[in-house]
Motif scaffolding. Structure first.
Motif, mmCIF file in Angstrom:
data_model
loop_
_atom_site.group_PDB
_atom_site.id
_atom_site.type_symbol
_atom_site.label_atom_id
_atom_site.label_comp_id
_atom_site.label_asym_id
_atom_site.label_seq_id
_atom_site.Cartn_x
_atom_site.Cartn_y
_atom_site.Cartn_z
ATOM 1 N N THR A 169 0.844 -1.191 0.000
ATOM 2 C CA THR A 169 0.000 0.000 0.000
ATOM 3 C C THR A 169 0.882 1.243 0.000
ATOM 4 O O THR A 169 1.896 1.290 0.698
ATOM 5 C CB THR A 169 -0.906 0.021 1.253
ATOM 6 N N GLY A 170 0.492 2.261 -0.768
ATOM 7 C CA GLY A 170 1.233 3.504 -0.799
ATOM 8 C C GLY A 170 1.111 4.274 0.507
ATOM 9 O O GLY A 170 0.181 4.070 1.293
ATOM 10 N N LEU A 171 2.056 5.169 0.732
ATOM 11 C CA LEU A 171 2.094 5.950 1.963
ATOM 12 C C LEU A 171 1.631 7.384 1.722
ATOM 13 O O LEU A 171 1.878 7.966 0.666
ATOM 14 C CB LEU A 171 3.515 5.980 2.528
ATOM 15 N N ILE A 172 0.935 7.932 2.718
ATOM 16 C CA ILE A 172 0.594 9.351 2.760
ATOM 17 C C ILE A 172 1.379 9.919 3.940
ATOM 18 O O ILE A 172 1.114 9.571 5.088
ATOM 19 C CB ILE A 172 -0.915 9.564 2.966
ATOM 20 N N VAL A 173 2.363 10.762 3.670
ATOM 21 C CA VAL A 173 3.298 11.201 4.699
ATOM 22 C C VAL A 173 3.189 12.709 4.904
ATOM 23 O O VAL A 173 3.134 13.474 3.934
ATOM 24 C CB VAL A 173 4.748 10.819 4.315
ATOM 25 N N THR A 174 3.184 13.139 6.159
ATOM 26 C CA THR A 174 3.154 14.566 6.453
ATOM 27 C C THR A 174 4.541 15.169 6.204
ATOM 28 O O THR A 174 5.564 14.543 6.494
ATOM 29 C CB THR A 174 2.749 14.822 7.915
ATOM 30 N N VAL A 175 4.567 16.373 5.646
ATOM 31 C CA VAL A 175 5.831 17.041 5.332
ATOM 32 C C VAL A 175 5.753 18.505 5.739
ATOM 33 O O VAL A 175 4.672 19.065 5.920
ATOM 34 C CB VAL A 175 6.165 16.953 3.826
ATOM 35 N N GLU A 176 6.910 19.121 5.860
ATOM 36 C CA GLU A 176 6.973 20.556 6.084
ATOM 37 C C GLU A 176 6.813 21.277 4.759
ATOM 38 O O GLU A 176 7.164 20.749 3.691
ATOM 39 C CB GLU A 176 8.307 20.928 6.729
ATOM 40 N N VAL A 177 6.303 22.500 4.816
ATOM 41 C CA VAL A 177 6.103 23.266 3.581
ATOM 42 C C VAL A 177 7.429 23.516 2.867
ATOM 43 O O VAL A 177 7.507 23.526 1.639
ATOM 44 C CB VAL A 177 5.397 24.604 3.898
ATOM 45 N N GLY A 178 8.496 23.693 3.637
ATOM 46 C CA GLY A 178 9.801 23.984 3.047
ATOM 47 C C GLY A 178 10.615 22.755 2.692
ATOM 48 O O GLY A 178 11.838 22.866 2.528
ATOM 49 N N ALA A 179 9.992 21.596 2.548
ATOM 50 C CA ALA A 179 10.722 20.376 2.193
ATOM 51 C C ALA A 179 11.453 20.560 0.868
ATOM 52 O O ALA A 179 10.939 21.165 -0.070
ATOM 53 C CB ALA A 179 9.765 19.188 2.107
ATOM 54 N N SER A 180 12.678 20.045 0.801
ATOM 55 C CA SER A 180 13.490 20.207 -0.405
ATOM 56 C C SER A 180 13.151 19.159 -1.454
ATOM 57 O O SER A 180 12.459 18.168 -1.176
ATOM 58 C CB SER A 180 14.975 20.104 -0.043
ATOM 59 N N VAL A 181 13.664 19.380 -2.658
ATOM 60 C CA VAL A 181 13.483 18.416 -3.739
ATOM 61 C C VAL A 181 14.063 17.062 -3.339
ATOM 62 O O VAL A 181 13.462 16.007 -3.573
ATOM 63 C CB VAL A 181 14.137 18.924 -5.039
ATOM 64 N N GLY A 182 15.249 17.098 -2.716
ATOM 65 C CA GLY A 182 15.884 15.853 -2.302
ATOM 66 C C GLY A 182 15.064 15.091 -1.268
ATOM 67 O O GLY A 182 14.940 13.869 -1.337
ATOM 68 N N GLU A 183 14.502 15.812 -0.301
ATOM 69 C CA GLU A 183 13.690 15.160 0.728
ATOM 70 C C GLU A 183 12.441 14.528 0.123
ATOM 71 O O GLU A 183 12.049 13.415 0.490
ATOM 72 C CB GLU A 183 13.301 16.182 1.795
ATOM 73 N N LEU A 184 11.809 15.231 -0.811
ATOM 74 C CA LEU A 184 10.612 14.702 -1.450
ATOM 75 C C LEU A 184 10.945 13.517 -2.358
ATOM 76 O O LEU A 184 10.167 12.574 -2.462
ATOM 77 C CB LEU A 184 9.912 15.798 -2.248
ATOM 78 N N ARG A 185 12.103 13.574 -2.998
ATOM 79 C CA ARG A 185 12.516 12.439 -3.844
ATOM 80 C C ARG A 185 12.694 11.185 -2.996
ATOM 81 O O ARG A 185 12.281 10.088 -3.386
ATOM 82 C CB ARG A 185 13.820 12.777 -4.577
ATOM 83 N N VAL A 186 13.303 11.334 -1.823
ATOM 84 C CA VAL A 186 13.510 10.196 -0.932
ATOM 85 C C VAL A 186 12.164 9.610 -0.507
ATOM 86 O O VAL A 186 11.986 8.380 -0.480
ATOM 87 C CB VAL A 186 14.335 10.615 0.301
#
Length: 250
Positions: free
Chosen positions: A171-188
């Motif tokens: 099952t896919g994940l729905i993960v909470t993130v900060e608004v300022g998340a970087s491209v690298g963090e989102l790629r991971v």
């Protein structure tokens, strides 16, 4: 199928090159679906202005969620509710209010309340969940596992924890993130099995737009040398003596 699931699947299908002689410019799609978290009508409107893929209402209970959805929810808008518990009666009230999906904890969600043919369902998950529990979730047809995580750089160990959740539960994940998340963090996150990210409550329309732009900047996943999904699903162990080596007597 919920509208949220349809939007996620649409984002996962990246269009190929256009056929023809004219130049066609396509806007880069988001790497994952963008979900806004709203606790009042103003935050719902900010999410709509930012063209989020979905809005999840965090109102504490089903009655509060329904009140925020009045005049907003429809069959074409993916709007859901984040609840601390879910009863069969709550599920019926939410369906009548055209709620598209519900996020609730596993231990406080009534089994009779879950009917993914009528309303989408995601469950709150933690990295401490047991393997057998995750495997048992796979046949339920959930929209995703909702994971709350703090900000900051993710360690490789934490990433493997997310991979384990997505792999064992299929099952896919729905993960909470900060608004300022970087491209690298989102790629991971994307490479760990995340199919949607949820912005925190109180995020402005400008913040949602900035996060949306960052999601569009995430490069497409590289094709694996092996065919199949990006995440290897771990099969359940089989009974018997399979895998043992037997030497032939000379």
């Amino acid at each position: 199928m919920s509208q949220l699931q349809k939007r996620i699947q649409k984002l996962q299908r990246r269009d190929g090159p256009a056929i023809g002689f004219g130049r066609v410019s396509r806007e880069q799609p988001r790497a994952m679906a963008l979900i806004a978290t709203a606790r009042n009508a103003a935050e719902v409107q900010a999410a709509l202005a930012a063209e989020a893929d979905a809005v999840v209402v965090d109102a504490g209970n089903a009655a509060g969620a329904v009140a925020l959805m009045q005049g907003i929810a429809s069959d074409k808008l993916a709007i859901g509710a984040l609840l601390g518990s879910l009863s069969e009666a709550d599920a019926g009230v939410l369906r009548d209010a055209k709620c598209d999906f519900v996020i609730s904890p596993l231990d406080t969600t009534d089994s009779a309340a879950v009917d993914t043919e009528k309303i989408g369902q995601a469950v709150v998950a933690t990295l401490e969940m047991e393997d057998n529990t995750l495997r048992a979730l796979a046949p339920l047809g959930l929209d995703g596992l909702y994971v709350e995580r703090g900000g900051g750089a993710m360690t490789l160990g934490q990433q493997l924890g997310l991979v384990r959740l997505a792999s064992f539960a299929s099952t896919g994940l729905i993960v909470t993130v900060e608004v300022g998340a970087s491209v690298g963090e989102l790629r991971v996150l994307r490479d760990s099995g995340t199919v949607a990210v949820a912005a925190p409550a109180g995020t402005s329309a400008e913040g949602m737009k900035a996060l949306s732009d960052t999601l569009k900047a995430v490069p497409a996943p590289r094709k694996n040398k092996r065919e199949g999904s990006d995440i290897a699903l771990v099969p359940a162990a089989k009974n018997g003596d399979e895998g043992e080596e037997h030497e032939e007597e000379e």
